[in-house]
Design an enzyme around this catalytic site. Sequence first.
Site, short mmCIF file in Angstrom:
data_model
loop_
_atom_site.label_atom_id
_atom_site.label_comp_id
_atom_site.label_asym_id
_atom_site.label_seq_id
_atom_site.Cartn_x
_atom_site.Cartn_y
_atom_site.Cartn_z
N ASP A 1 8.96 2.74 -0.32
CA ASP A 1 8.71 3.56 1.14
C ASP A 1 8.38 3.18 1.64
O ASP A 1 8.23 2.07 2.29
CB ASP A 1 7.15 2.84 -0.04
CG ASP A 1 5.69 3.78 0.52
OD1 ASP A 1 6.25 4.75 1.40
OD2 ASP A 1 4.08 3.28 0.23
N LYS B 1 4.27 8.79 8.50
CA LYS B 1 4.30 8.77 10.11
C LYS B 1 4.87 9.19 11.01
O LYS B 1 5.22 9.96 11.64
CB LYS B 1 4.09 7.09 9.75
CG LYS B 1 2.85 7.08 9.13
CD LYS B 1 2.61 5.34 9.07
CE LYS B 1 1.05 4.77 8.15
NZ LYS B 1 1.51 4.57 7.26
N TYR C 1 0.64 -1.22 -0.46
CA TYR C 1 -0.03 -0.12 0.24
C TYR C 1 1.01 1.38 0.05
O TYR C 1 2.40 1.79 0.82
CB TYR C 1 -0.87 -0.33 1.29
CG TYR C 1 -1.95 0.94 1.45
CD1 TYR C 1 -2.65 1.32 0.63
CD2 TYR C 1 -2.13 2.09 2.30
CE1 TYR C 1 -3.39 2.77 0.51
CE2 TYR C 1 -2.00 3.48 2.25
CZ TYR C 1 -3.70 3.57 1.62
OH TYR C 1 -4.42 4.62 2.09
C1 LIG Z 1 0.59 5.04 5.25
C2 LIG Z 1 1.08 4.63 4.82
C3 LIG Z 1 1.05 4.90 3.53
C4 LIG Z 1 -0.02 6.36 3.05
O1 LIG Z 1 0.00 7.34 4.60
P1 LIG Z 1 -1.10 7.90 4.92
O2 LIG Z 1 -0.25 9.40 5.42
O3 LIG Z 1 -2.08 6.89 5.31
O4 LIG Z 1 -1.06 8.95 3.34
C5 LIG Z 1 2.24 4.72 2.02
N1 LIG Z 1 3.02 4.07 2.28
C6 LIG Z 1 2.92 3.22 3.59
C7 LIG Z 1 3.96 2.09 3.16
C8 LIG Z 1 2.57 2.99 4.11
O5 LIG Z 1 2.39 1.93 5.43
#
Ligand SMILES: *Cc1c(COP(=O)(O)O)cnc(C)c1O
Length: 438
Positions: A245, A273, A150
């Site tokens: 990511d 995060k 994701y």
């Molecule tokens: C949480 C997450 C996202 C998205 O971040 P948001 O702040 O919710 O838009 C993208 N990539 C990874 C790996 C994530 O865990």
Amino acid sequence: MPSTTMRKTEQSRRLQQRAESMIPGGVNSPVRAFRSVGGDPLFVVRGKGSHIWDADENEYIDYIGSWGPLILGHAEPTVLDAIVSAACNGTSFGASTPSEADLAELVLSAFPSMQKVRFVNSGTEATMSAIRLARAYTKRKYIIKFEGCYHGHADPLLVKAGSGVATLGIPGSAGVPEEFIMFTVALPFNNLSAVEQAFQKYKHQIACVIVEPVVGNMGCVPAADDYLVGLRLITERERAVLIFDEVMTGFRVAFGGAQELYNIKPDLTTMGKIIGGGLPVGAYGGPKEIMDLVAPLGPMYQAGTLSGNPLAMAAGCAMLKQLRDRKAEIYPRLEKLSAELVEGVASGARDAGVPLSHNRVGSMFTWFFQQGPVSDWDSAAKSDTEAFGKFFGEMLERGVYLPPSQYEAAFLGAAHTEEDVQKTIQAAKLSFAAMRKK
Ligand SMILES: *Cc1c(COP(=O)(O)O)cnc(C)c1O
């Protein structure tokens, strides 16, 4: 959910009903609605350290930590102080403030693969921008992502995505025209030959490969030995951009993220995060050669009214400084306590005859309700989500708040104690026993 609820839930239920009349599903992010586990979502009114309290005054040991950001626990004093003092000077100016370079310096010194960084407001914005930048840099159209990963909810990335998309059991999203995802190639995770084949098929057309270097969004699924090295070698050979990511893994699996843990340099890194200290922040960065294509220096446009917000920068700085100064103590302790927790619960399942496999990298982990092993989306999807839902409900009754989905990683943080871990293992044993009776 357990058939009899001992907890008081009236207030949370009332708040949910009120919210549902105005907000879709009563939530501003789908997994919060508890749809895949059943029962009423709880409304949190306060948190301190590793614990949270809901509107009915129930106390829980929290293993979500706001889905990853709160690695130091709730209401951490230095982070709170930083936010309050920043707020006293005004909340937003739409002009540069000194704290943006402070946070940039902290991020860049932890991630040597990055020479420049741009702050945005979420992980979604970070990955969306990184993809645009990779396309601008390579002048190619196709992107490779992996099933069950994701990367936020931008259109081209909502293809066989993990997190809430996997939780709801849908392949992508309505409202995304086929034409918008025709350049997205979704491949199985942990399978290098699939990547080789895609590069053959789309010769000189693949702009980038984006990957969660430890997947957290189909539950925790680590990369197999040599998988990330393989991605590095292939992308280098094919002159495609490798994007890690690290929105979840950055400052989580090691201070310098998965790239430090595995000693691999991606071209671009996305973050979010933890770097926001619990406020909305995302970031993308990499070498000058690529980052200097970003406006106003270059032709790749990306902007944000609240980007680099002084409160968010202050929170991020306070968080990262603590992690930097205490990393020799924090990360080994997270490793030890998480291992104890994850293995303690797994051994409880074995004793109770409940099929359970587990994956863990540092303080990111998942218990999958199946024999396992889980190494990609196809194997993750074999989990008994109904059994997970029962376990989730039993644990909630016993004061343990886990992610309300089989396909979301759980997190332990620096505020968790040995006592929390022992209580959680005990709660799991009682939960497994209760599940067997039904
Ligand atoms: C949480 C997450 C996202 C998205 O971040 P948001 O702040 O919710 O838009 C993208 N990539 C990874 C790996 C994530 O865990």
